[in-house]
Write a protein that holds these residues in place. Structure first.
Motif, mmCIF file in Angstrom:
data_model
loop_
_atom_site.group_PDB
_atom_site.id
_atom_site.type_symbol
_atom_site.label_atom_id
_atom_site.label_comp_id
_atom_site.label_asym_id
_atom_site.label_seq_id
_atom_site.Cartn_x
_atom_site.Cartn_y
_atom_site.Cartn_z
ATOM 1 N N ARG A 157 3.522 -15.477 -8.682
ATOM 2 C CA ARG A 157 2.142 -15.539 -8.190
ATOM 3 C C ARG A 157 1.573 -14.171 -7.825
ATOM 4 N NH1 ARG A 157 1.930 -19.852 -3.522
ATOM 5 N NH2 ARG A 157 -0.319 -19.617 -3.913
ATOM 6 N N GLY A 158 2.248 -13.118 -8.174
ATOM 7 C CA GLY A 158 1.766 -11.780 -7.826
ATOM 8 C C GLY A 158 2.551 -11.195 -6.670
ATOM 9 N N ASN A 159 2.496 -9.888 -6.532
ATOM 10 C CA ASN A 159 3.338 -9.196 -5.553
ATOM 11 C C ASN A 159 3.055 -9.612 -4.116
ATOM 12 O OD1 ASN A 159 4.753 -7.624 -7.467
ATOM 13 N ND2 ASN A 159 3.038 -6.196 -7.596
ATOM 14 N N TYR A 160 1.766 -9.754 -3.760
ATOM 15 C CA TYR A 160 1.441 -10.086 -2.366
ATOM 16 C C TYR A 160 1.964 -11.462 -1.982
ATOM 17 C CZ TYR A 160 -1.247 -11.470 1.715
ATOM 18 O OH TYR A 160 -1.608 -11.944 2.953
ATOM 19 N N LEU A 161 1.634 -12.480 -2.781
ATOM 20 C CA LEU A 161 2.061 -13.843 -2.451
ATOM 21 C C LEU A 161 3.572 -13.985 -2.530
ATOM 22 C CD1 LEU A 161 -0.699 -15.927 -4.284
ATOM 23 C CD2 LEU A 161 -0.527 -15.358 -1.849
ATOM 24 N N GLU A 162 4.204 -13.348 -3.501
ATOM 25 C CA GLU A 162 5.656 -13.449 -3.621
ATOM 26 C C GLU A 162 6.347 -12.746 -2.451
ATOM 27 O OE1 GLU A 162 7.448 -15.179 -5.631
ATOM 28 O OE2 GLU A 162 5.774 -15.922 -6.841
ATOM 29 N N LEU A 163 5.807 -11.599 -2.019
ATOM 30 C CA LEU A 163 6.402 -10.888 -0.889
ATOM 31 C C LEU A 163 6.219 -11.678 0.403
ATOM 32 C CD1 LEU A 163 7.828 -8.353 0.146
ATOM 33 C CD2 LEU A 163 5.575 -7.281 0.398
ATOM 34 N N LEU A 164 5.037 -12.286 0.574
ATOM 35 C CA LEU A 164 4.798 -13.109 1.758
ATOM 36 C C LEU A 164 5.718 -14.328 1.767
ATOM 37 C CD1 LEU A 164 3.070 -13.437 4.295
ATOM 38 C CD2 LEU A 164 1.412 -14.714 2.924
ATOM 39 N N LYS A 165 5.943 -14.928 0.606
ATOM 40 C CA LYS A 165 6.857 -16.068 0.511
ATOM 41 C C LYS A 165 8.290 -15.630 0.822
ATOM 42 C CE LYS A 165 8.248 -19.807 -2.600
ATOM 43 N NZ LYS A 165 9.696 -19.618 -2.398
ATOM 44 N N PHE A 166 8.673 -14.459 0.323
ATOM 45 C CA PHE A 166 10.014 -13.934 0.617
ATOM 46 C C PHE A 166 10.184 -13.732 2.127
ATOM 47 C CE2 PHE A 166 12.798 -10.323 1.446
ATOM 48 C CZ PHE A 166 13.954 -10.677 0.754
ATOM 49 N N LEU A 167 9.155 -13.199 2.776
ATOM 50 C CA LEU A 167 9.223 -12.988 4.220
ATOM 51 C C LEU A 167 9.328 -14.312 4.955
ATOM 52 C CD1 LEU A 167 9.085 -10.962 6.554
ATOM 53 C CD2 LEU A 167 6.595 -11.154 6.483
ATOM 54 N N LEU B 30 0.824 -1.207 0.000
ATOM 55 C CA LEU B 30 0.000 0.000 0.000
ATOM 56 C C LEU B 30 0.860 1.260 0.000
ATOM 57 C CD1 LEU B 30 -2.822 -0.965 2.533
ATOM 58 C CD2 LEU B 30 -3.043 -0.707 0.067
ATOM 59 N N ARG B 31 1.900 1.262 0.820
ATOM 60 C CA ARG B 31 2.770 2.440 0.900
ATOM 61 C C ARG B 31 3.461 2.703 -0.435
ATOM 62 N NH1 ARG B 31 5.221 5.561 4.715
ATOM 63 N NH2 ARG B 31 4.196 4.429 6.384
ATOM 64 N N GLN B 32 3.860 1.634 -1.120
ATOM 65 C CA GLN B 32 4.557 1.784 -2.396
ATOM 66 C C GLN B 32 3.605 1.912 -3.586
ATOM 67 O OE1 GLN B 32 7.466 2.325 -0.420
ATOM 68 N NE2 GLN B 32 8.143 2.004 -2.510
ATOM 69 N N GLY B 33 2.295 1.718 -3.356
ATOM 70 C CA GLY B 33 1.337 1.818 -4.447
ATOM 71 C C GLY B 33 1.496 0.726 -5.481
ATOM 72 N N ILE B 34 1.782 -0.494 -5.009
ATOM 73 C CA ILE B 34 2.048 -1.625 -5.908
ATOM 74 C C ILE B 34 0.821 -2.522 -5.972
ATOM 75 C CG2 ILE B 34 3.555 -3.608 -6.330
ATOM 76 C CD1 ILE B 34 5.715 -2.190 -4.749
ATOM 77 N N ALA B 35 0.568 -3.088 -7.156
ATOM 78 C CA ALA B 35 -0.572 -4.000 -7.325
ATOM 79 C C ALA B 35 -0.374 -5.259 -6.495
ATOM 80 C CB ALA B 35 -0.729 -4.363 -8.798
ATOM 81 N N PHE B 36 -1.477 -5.865 -6.046
ATOM 82 C CA PHE B 36 -1.427 -7.065 -5.204
ATOM 83 C C PHE B 36 -1.468 -8.348 -6.029
ATOM 84 C CE2 PHE B 36 -2.015 -4.025 -2.107
ATOM 85 C CZ PHE B 36 -2.200 -4.539 -0.832
ATOM 86 N N ARG B 37 -2.420 -8.421 -6.955
ATOM 87 C CA ARG B 37 -2.735 -9.675 -7.613
ATOM 88 C C ARG B 37 -1.780 -9.986 -8.760
ATOM 89 N NH1 ARG B 37 -7.763 -11.361 -7.018
ATOM 90 N NH2 ARG B 37 -6.839 -13.344 -7.664
#
Length: 565
Positions: free
Chosen positions: A227-237, A209-216
């Motif tokens: 798999r999209g920014n949200y899932l890839e970021l969660l996997k990275f974490l 949200l802060r970076q204004g990046i798409a989720f899906r």
């Protein structure tokens, strides 16, 4: 815990109507089994074993709670009681208080019934008929004091019903082994895991949200490489945090993975609400103004954007975007209803409104029926200020449309950008030729070198509604003028036959005329002044007094250019 009766109970008992006076109370067995199960209070459980209802009369969900309460309360052993005598044969006999010491782990005495009871069997005695004294030490009680050897026979062997009941009592008091404890421990672990998973999801969503990046993502299946920014970021974490990895994705229950689009949307909505809550709390009871504009989005729906402007506790001017409201039409009444709806949601009062900032459209600034006028009817202190940047843009548009040479110059400029930037190949040729001319100018000393100078550039496309962007277009065209001429020559000679070559030939003729060159430099100079003014007017901390001063200064600069330029 206290349970209340419903209409389905056969006795129709209401717990609020139960008599408080013990003399008026009836036996618990006089109530229907449904009512017996339905109503009890741990603190009011009868201590006298002769007055206790059967343990099976309680709801199965409550039986362990009742058992634990009795075990923790201890045995009913009234040692100082004057035990009454009874005639057995030709002798008077009574309960011997020394038996409490001999059978200290289970023996109880009922004052009301003058009988002995077994607490362990009352709590856990299985239905096995006459074994271990039948019902003597549970229901009716034991009172044949002549046959006191029955106390020992009640205990029985190591595997007797009594000893099994004693073992169950001991297990119930071992809290760590109790099934309720296991459930609570598992529930606590599930709760901790869920909080770790939820916090990880919230952290990822806050970042996006802060970076204004798409989720899906286009393909969010498990076999997808992206798999999209949200899932890839969660996997990275998860890959870089063992605590998150232990509870996320495959290690999470199927229904609480927190990866579905609905969950993402819910968290985003919650974040938006919390953000708005902070903004409203920061405004508090202070006065504020609003900035409103309406336009249709990519789905061709009319949307109204609202920004609030106020002074924080440190004296800083703050502008906060508070929402986009869909409006069925752009009429002043519809816009006012949307503003009132948003104020109602946020808890803001129109009586605290002290300023309105809109563009110059009739539905916004109309003297009688515009949004400005409708709000002024409710709050005469909500003064309207026509957006200075919008006024400036309207003035520039009027100049461009009403002066033939200037209108022609912008027409040619727009077509040059379209023709030269029509393909990646032409843009590459343009950059290459411009770079070669920069090198040549550096070699002969026409250009100075240094950090930040002579950066790679390209023709900038102007925006339709922001005349400040036209300044960047004119600057880039003047900077790359020679390279643009070369590219147009190539298009005229080698481009597709037909319209492209004809357009390139026309543009070459227009660009190399004195009128075009003169108006190009003239508007570059004028827009340099107005562009600086436009940026200054759009600063968040700008106030109207300073804005008027900036407008006056810009007018003097333009007048000086007219007189002395």
């Amino acid at each position: 815990m206290e349970r209340y009766f419903t209409k389905e109970h056969r006795a129709g008992v209401n717990i609020k109507d139960l008599p408080k006076d013990p003399r008026l109370q009836t036996r618990i067995t006089n109530y229907s089994p449904n009512d017996q199960r339905a109503a009890f209070n741990i603190e009011d459980l009868p201590t006298d074993p002769g007055l206790r209802p059967r343990i099976t009369n309680y709801s199965p969900n409550d039986q362990d709670q009742v058992r634990r309460a009795y075990l923790l309360a201890g045995l009913c052993q009234p040692r100082d009681h004057a035990f009454p005598q009874k005639i057995f044969g030709n002798k008077l006999r009574r309960f011997n208080k020394d038996w409490f010491g001999l059978y200290s782990s289970w023996l109880e005495y009922s004052v009301s019934k003058d009988s002995a009871y077994c607490l362990c069997c009352y709590l856990f005695k299985p239905d096995i008929g006459d074994q271990a004294g039948g019902d003597s030490f549970v229901g009716e009680g034991f009172s044949n004091w002549k046959k006191n050897d029955r106390l020992q026979s009640h205990v029985g062997g190591s595997n007797s019903a009594h000893n099994q009941a004693v073992a169950k009592c001991q297990d119930l008091l071992k809290q760590k082994q109790h099934i309720q404890t296991v459930f609570e421990k598992q529930a606590k672990q599930d709760e901790d895991d869920y909080l770790i998973r939820l916090n990880a999801a919230i952290d990822c969503i806050r970042f996006l949200l802060r970076q204004g990046i798409a989720f899906r993502g286009h393909d969010e299946s498990e076999n997808s490489s992206n798999r999209g920014n949200y899932l890839e970021l969660l996997k990275f974490l998860a890959d870089h945090n063992d605590e998150v990895k232990a509870v996320a994705f495959g290690n999470a229950p199927q229904n609480v993975k927190l990866t579905s689009p609905d969950v993402q949307q819910d968290i985003v909505t919650a974040a938006a609400r919390e953000t708005l809550k902070v903004i409203v709390e920061e405004i508090g009871d202070a006065l504020f103004s609003i900035l409103v504009d309406e336009a249709h989005d990519i789905s061709v729906k009319e949307q109204m954007a609202v920004v609030v402007r106020y002074i924080d506790k440190k004296g800083n001017v703050i502008e906060r975007f508070v929402g986009i409201e869909h409006v069925s039409s752009t009429s002043a009444i519809s816009l006012k209803e949307a503003v009132e709806k948003l104020f109602s949601i946020l808890g803001l009062s129109i009586s605290k409104l002290r300023g309105q900032g809109y563009d110059g459209a009739s539905n916004m600034q109309g003297e009688f029926n515009g949004l400005k006028a409708l709000i002024l009817k409710d709050n005469p202190s909500a003064y309207y200020v026509w957006c200075f940047a919008h006024q400036l843009q309207l003035a520039l548009v009027a100049v461009a449309k009403n002066h033939e040479d200037i209108a022609m110059m912008f027409f040619v400029t727009n077509n040059v950008v379209n023709v030269v930037g029509a393909s990646s190949k032409r843009r590459d040729i343009l950059r290459g030729k411009h770079a070669a001319k920069v090198v040549e100018a550096l070699n002969v000393g026409e250009l100075a070198s240094g950090q930040g100078l002579n950066q790679e550039t390209n023709l900038k496309r102007p925006g339709d509604t922001r005349w400040g962007s036209h300044y960047g277009t004119l600057v880039s065209l003047i900077t790359m003028f020679e390279a643009v001429i070369d590219v147009l020559e190539i298009v005229r000679m080698e481009g597709p036959k037909g319209d492209q070559r004809t357009m390139a030939r026309m543009l070459l003729g227009s660009m190399q005329s004195f009128e075009f060159a003169f108006t190009l430099h003239l508007m570059r100079t004028i827009l340099a002044i107005t562009s600086e003014l436009s940026h200054a007017l759009q600063r968040q901390d700008q106030d109207i007094v300073n804005a008027i001063s900036l407008v006056e200064l810009s007018k003097k600069q333009l007048q000086h250019m007219r007189d002395e330029g």
